[in-house]
Write an enzyme that holds these catalytic residues in place. Structure first.
Site, mmCIF file in Angstrom:
data_model
loop_
_atom_site.group_PDB
_atom_site.id
_atom_site.type_symbol
_atom_site.label_atom_id
_atom_site.label_comp_id
_atom_site.label_asym_id
_atom_site.label_seq_id
_atom_site.Cartn_x
_atom_site.Cartn_y
_atom_site.Cartn_z
ATOM 1 N N ASP A 1 -48.000 -57.519 -16.431
ATOM 2 C CA ASP A 1 -47.075 -58.647 -16.366
ATOM 3 C C ASP A 1 -46.288 -58.602 -15.073
ATOM 4 O OD1 ASP A 1 -44.961 -56.803 -16.908
ATOM 5 O OD2 ASP A 1 -45.586 -56.906 -19.013
ATOM 6 N N LYS B 1 -45.052 -63.962 -18.039
ATOM 7 C CA LYS B 1 -44.259 -64.556 -16.992
ATOM 8 C C LYS B 1 -43.042 -63.656 -16.901
ATOM 9 C CE LYS B 1 -47.064 -67.505 -15.729
ATOM 10 N NZ LYS B 1 -48.053 -66.405 -15.620
ATOM 11 N N MET C 1 -31.555 -56.146 -17.102
ATOM 12 C CA MET C 1 -31.575 -57.496 -17.690
ATOM 13 C C MET C 1 -30.167 -58.071 -17.807
ATOM 14 S SD MET C 1 -34.466 -57.018 -20.649
ATOM 15 C CE MET C 1 -34.006 -55.383 -21.155
#
Ligand code: SAH
Length: 511
Positions: A36, A58, A177
């Site tokens: 990925d 994605k 994140m």
């Protein structure tokens, strides 16, 4: 059918060299690779021929519900391929078990009874800070480090992170994140007791040539402009700056190498060692001669020559390659003397365990002529010159004048490839290039041809050029390039060109 196996492999944080030795072996033995966005696609070049490569992702910060469906598809594909008896590599950014759902993938494999192995990787949580010059722990500043996700789910709902509690804990926090929710994360850490001036470093695209580190404080974090992926380091260590990666002299400079891939290694290595981002855009390819007939006849009658002269390393390879193809025997060269035009060519001959009788120190055709003169001339001698299709005629002419019986045979030719690799075209289209290097006049001409007129216009207006010597520079200038680096006369070589590039950029004020 034998059952396949799934390897959950950590691809490392971005720099392809940060893949483990074991991870590389898995990639090289894979039948299928699922990767990925966070795994560096350069690693896929290590996949064996015929390996199926599937892009399963994605962005990791994608919409949550979509991510769940996407994950179910990834799990299903892994199971299906393994059950078909294939060696499956699931290549995941950083470490497979540090965020990014590696645990869920292992769970799916285990409950399906499909055998698997986990190959840990270098997580971006330590690698991005390390490449920014920040140690995540420090004997006097921070005795521990916490990796925490700043994903939405950690701010609300079932997996709520106790940000205020983390603030009371202190030490170093590395938030992954966390870009989108950085304002909220910072606010809650301050509520928990972290001082508003606590140092913060945001390391974006860590370990990649485009790495960017922004330094701020908890209070300033909400305001800084940041793009994904980024690791946010909070704590006293974030105030340290043992910068090394971003301070290499060519860091941030995007350089195209136009040599043929096989010969690009030295230049690519030197540029990368100085921190440049290298784009390989080969403009030259080697092919056999249009007609092998003359070569084959020369090989068949090789014993009749007094001398064989190699004018390039490529010629050596092509000649002996053909000889092996024809099931020839090196012993046929027993009585033939061998000359090489320069040290690189001689080295190639030596690789076939053959001695070189003549090799000038001054490595051009004229040097070889002189060496033959010193050797007592070539009058009456039969000489075979093995050369590329288009070459300077100096050598054959001079040896004939000295009374030699010269035969020239073309063993290879250099041609322009039909097109640049797709990746190169799209990067040039996006203007992601600062400097192009030309190591011969033909690399410059072919580069221009391959770009085509309209793209050439744009590229030469913005991209600088470096050249290996005066005649190459002239060709580049004639094509409209601004040549800013060329080695001085005594230093005409690949390392010399790199030294000239370095001097140019060191003379510039870098931002
Ligand atoms: N398993 C991965 C993390 C996956 S979660 C690992 O161990 O690194 C995805 C997050 O990782 C991104 O949102 C970002 O915070 C971080 N990340 C991944 N690659 C990064 C990089 N090159 N530089 C900085 N952060 C990165």
């Amino acid at each position: 059918m034998a059952e396949g196996k799934v390897y959950l492999v950590g691809a490392g944080p971005g720099d392809p060299e940060l893949l483990t030795v074991k991870g590389l072996r898995c990639v090289r033995q894979a039948d299928v690779i699922l990767y990925d966005g966070l795994a560096n696609p350069d690693l896929l070049e290590e996949a064996p021929e015929g390996c199926e490569v599937i892009d399963v992702g994605k962005h990791i910060d994608g919409h949550r519900r979509d991510r769940d469906r996407q994950q179910a598809e990834i799990d299903a594909t892994m199971l299906e391929k393994a059950r078909a008896g294939l060696n499956v590599v699931r290549l995941k950014g950083g470490d497979p078990f540090v965020f990014g759902r590696g645990g869920e993938e292992a769970e799916a494999l285990q409950s399906a009874g499909v055998p698997f192995e986990v190959v840990p990787g270098i997580t971006s949580a330590i690698a991005a800070p390390a490449y920014a010059g920040i140690p995540v722990t420090h004997r006097t500043l921070s005795p521990y480090v916490t990796f925490v996700t700043g994903h939405r789910a950690s701010l609300e709902g079932a997996q709520d992170v106790d940000w205020e509690g983390l603030a009371r804990l202190g030490g170093t926090l590395v938030v992954l994140m966390g870009v989108r929710n950085r304002a909220e994360v910072a606010a809650r850490l301050m509520v928990g007791g972290y001082a508003s001036d606590t140092p913060v470093a945001v390391v974006q695209r860590g370990t990649l040539p485009s790495q960017k580190t922004v330094r701020t404080t908890l209070e300033g974090l909400a305001e800084v402009d940041v793009t994904n992926p980024a690791a946010i380091v909070v704590g006293q260590v974030a105030g340290l700056d043992f910068s090394w990666f971003e301070s290499r002299p060519l860091f941030g400079v995007r350089v195209a190498v136009t040599r043929m891939r096989k010969q690009a290694g030295e230049l690519v290595g030197l540029l990368q060692a100085l921190g440049a981002e290298v784009l390989e855009a080969p403009t030259v390819r080697i092919e056999g001669p249009a007609d092998w007939g003359p070569v084959d006849r020369a090989i068949g009658g090789i014993e009749a020559y007094d001398w064989v002269v190699f004018s390039s390393a490529n010629g050596v390879e092509r000649f002996f390659g053909r000889m092996l193809d024809l099931e020839g025997d090196l012993r046929a060269l027993k009585g033939v003397r061998i000359a090489a035009v320069g040290p690189a060519t001689a080295e190639k001959v030596a690789a076939y365990y053959l001695g070189v009788d003549l090799c000038p120190s001054h490595h051009v055709a004229e040097g070889l002529v002189e060496a033959f003169e010193q050797e007592g001339g070539v009058a009456g001698k039969r000489i075979l010159i093995l050369r590329p299709e288009r070459a300077r005629e100096v050598l054959a002419g001079a040896l004939r004048e000295m009374g030699g019986e010269v035969q020239e045979v073309v063993v290879y030719r250099t041609v322009r490839p039909g097109a640049f690799p797709a990746g190169v075209v799209s990067r040039l289209g996006r203007g992601e290039l600062d400097l192009v290097t030309f190591t011969s006049a033909s690399t410059a001409r072919h580069f221009a041809d391959l770009l085509g007129f309209h793209r050439l216009e744009r590229v030469r207006a913005r991209v600088l050029a470096a050249s290996i010597g005066p005649s190459t520079s002239q060709t580049a200038r004639d094509l409209g390039f601004r040549v800013v680096a060329e080695p001085p006369e005594g230093d005409i070589s690949v390392p010399g060109m790199v030294r000239a590039i370095l001097a140019y950029y060191q003379g510039q004020t870098r931002v």
